[in-house]
Scaffold this motif. Sequence first.
Motif, mmCIF file in Angstrom:
data_model
loop_
_atom_site.group_PDB
_atom_site.id
_atom_site.type_symbol
_atom_site.label_atom_id
_atom_site.label_comp_id
_atom_site.label_asym_id
_atom_site.label_seq_id
_atom_site.Cartn_x
_atom_site.Cartn_y
_atom_site.Cartn_z
ATOM 1 N N VAL A 54 0.959 -1.258 -0.049
ATOM 2 C CA VAL A 54 0.074 0.018 0.003
ATOM 3 C C VAL A 54 0.995 1.052 -0.023
ATOM 4 O O VAL A 54 0.607 2.104 -0.723
ATOM 5 N N VAL A 55 1.969 1.365 0.825
ATOM 6 C CA VAL A 55 2.830 2.413 0.776
ATOM 7 C C VAL A 55 3.437 2.826 -0.574
ATOM 8 O O VAL A 55 3.803 3.871 -0.808
ATOM 9 N N THR A 56 3.829 1.635 -1.260
ATOM 10 C CA THR A 56 4.593 1.559 -2.439
ATOM 11 C C THR A 56 3.697 2.069 -3.531
ATOM 12 O O THR A 56 4.020 3.005 -4.156
ATOM 13 N N ILE A 57 2.353 1.735 -3.387
ATOM 14 C CA ILE A 57 1.477 2.230 -4.558
ATOM 15 C C ILE A 57 1.425 3.837 -4.201
ATOM 16 O O ILE A 57 1.100 4.517 -5.213
ATOM 17 N N ILE A 58 0.895 4.138 -2.906
ATOM 18 C CA ILE A 58 0.825 5.536 -2.690
ATOM 19 C C ILE A 58 2.012 6.396 -2.838
ATOM 20 O O ILE A 58 1.894 7.554 -3.615
ATOM 21 N N LEU A 59 3.063 6.025 -2.673
ATOM 22 C CA LEU A 59 4.222 6.657 -2.973
ATOM 23 C C LEU A 59 4.439 6.598 -4.596
ATOM 24 O O LEU A 59 4.767 7.893 -5.094
ATOM 25 N N ALA A 103 -2.768 18.544 -7.448
ATOM 26 C CA ALA A 103 -2.136 19.022 -6.448
ATOM 27 C C ALA A 103 -3.064 18.354 -5.124
ATOM 28 O O ALA A 103 -2.435 18.023 -3.998
ATOM 29 N N THR A 104 -4.416 18.104 -5.165
ATOM 30 C CA THR A 104 -5.187 17.495 -4.284
ATOM 31 C C THR A 104 -4.864 15.985 -3.942
ATOM 32 O O THR A 104 -4.468 15.582 -3.059
ATOM 33 N N VAL A 105 -4.602 15.250 -5.269
ATOM 34 C CA VAL A 105 -3.837 13.805 -4.977
ATOM 35 C C VAL A 105 -2.642 13.791 -4.272
ATOM 36 O O VAL A 105 -2.634 12.778 -3.662
ATOM 37 N N PHE A 106 -1.763 14.740 -4.806
ATOM 38 C CA PHE A 106 -0.594 14.746 -4.178
ATOM 39 C C PHE A 106 -0.569 15.236 -2.889
ATOM 40 O O PHE A 106 0.100 14.479 -1.816
ATOM 41 N N PHE A 107 -1.295 16.186 -2.418
ATOM 42 C CA PHE A 107 -1.671 16.378 -0.782
ATOM 43 C C PHE A 107 -2.129 15.168 0.054
ATOM 44 O O PHE A 107 -1.709 14.900 1.135
ATOM 45 N N VAL A 108 -3.118 14.292 -0.535
ATOM 46 C CA VAL A 108 -3.796 13.409 0.097
ATOM 47 C C VAL A 108 -2.916 12.300 0.270
ATOM 48 O O VAL A 108 -2.688 11.533 1.258
ATOM 49 N N CYS A 109 -1.949 11.936 -0.797
ATOM 50 C CA CYS A 109 -0.915 11.009 -0.702
ATOM 51 C C CYS A 109 -0.107 11.177 0.239
ATOM 52 O O CYS A 109 0.767 10.349 0.894
ATOM 53 N N THR A 110 0.530 12.722 0.413
ATOM 54 C CA THR A 110 1.361 12.928 1.447
ATOM 55 C C THR A 110 0.907 12.581 2.833
ATOM 56 O O THR A 110 1.608 12.161 3.573
ATOM 57 N N LEU A 111 -0.553 13.053 2.781
ATOM 58 C CA LEU A 111 -1.073 12.666 4.286
ATOM 59 C C LEU A 111 -0.945 11.211 4.684
ATOM 60 O O LEU A 111 -0.777 10.757 5.716
ATOM 61 N N ALA A 112 -1.315 10.450 3.578
ATOM 62 C CA ALA A 112 -1.250 8.989 3.670
ATOM 63 C C ALA A 112 -0.252 8.628 3.946
ATOM 64 O O ALA A 112 0.181 7.516 5.065
ATOM 65 N N LEU A 113 1.088 8.756 3.313
ATOM 66 C CA LEU A 113 2.216 8.483 3.767
ATOM 67 C C LEU A 113 2.459 8.866 5.176
ATOM 68 O O LEU A 113 3.379 8.003 5.810
ATOM 69 N N ALA A 114 2.393 9.985 5.462
ATOM 70 C CA ALA A 114 2.749 10.540 6.984
ATOM 71 C C ALA A 114 1.959 9.407 8.147
ATOM 72 O O ALA A 114 2.709 9.217 8.840
#
Length: 118
Positions: free
Chosen positions: A4-9, A63-74
């Motif tokens: 999951v982390v790899t996919i989000i990254l 930009a929204t997708v990038f922000f959501v992915c950043t929050l999920a990775l955190a």
Amino acid sequence: MSVVVTIILTVQMLSALAMIGLILVQHGKGADMGAAFGSGGSGSLFGASGSANFLSRTTAVLATVFFVCTLALAYFGNLRPSSSGSVLESAAAVAPAASAAPAAPAAPASGAAQIPAK
């Protein structure tokens, strides 16, 4: 969970690259005057209004997708098993074992001369 982390990254990296490309393609506000004097804006792929609407909306979505992915990775990066303590507690448990008295020196080989202690 590593998959999951790899996919989000991967999604985050692709959205970042796409955002960089879209931002570089967009025209600044000063370019509108040149378009008014016959640059052929009405016959473009995106219609008479130009590509500004489409590109800016796509950039906002990326930009929204990038922000959501950043929050999920955190979020996934801060998950810890409940059985383990902090890093400092685990380091404190290892430190006394590492700082224990060194082992006795090895006995010299049988053919070596021994020096008496003074």
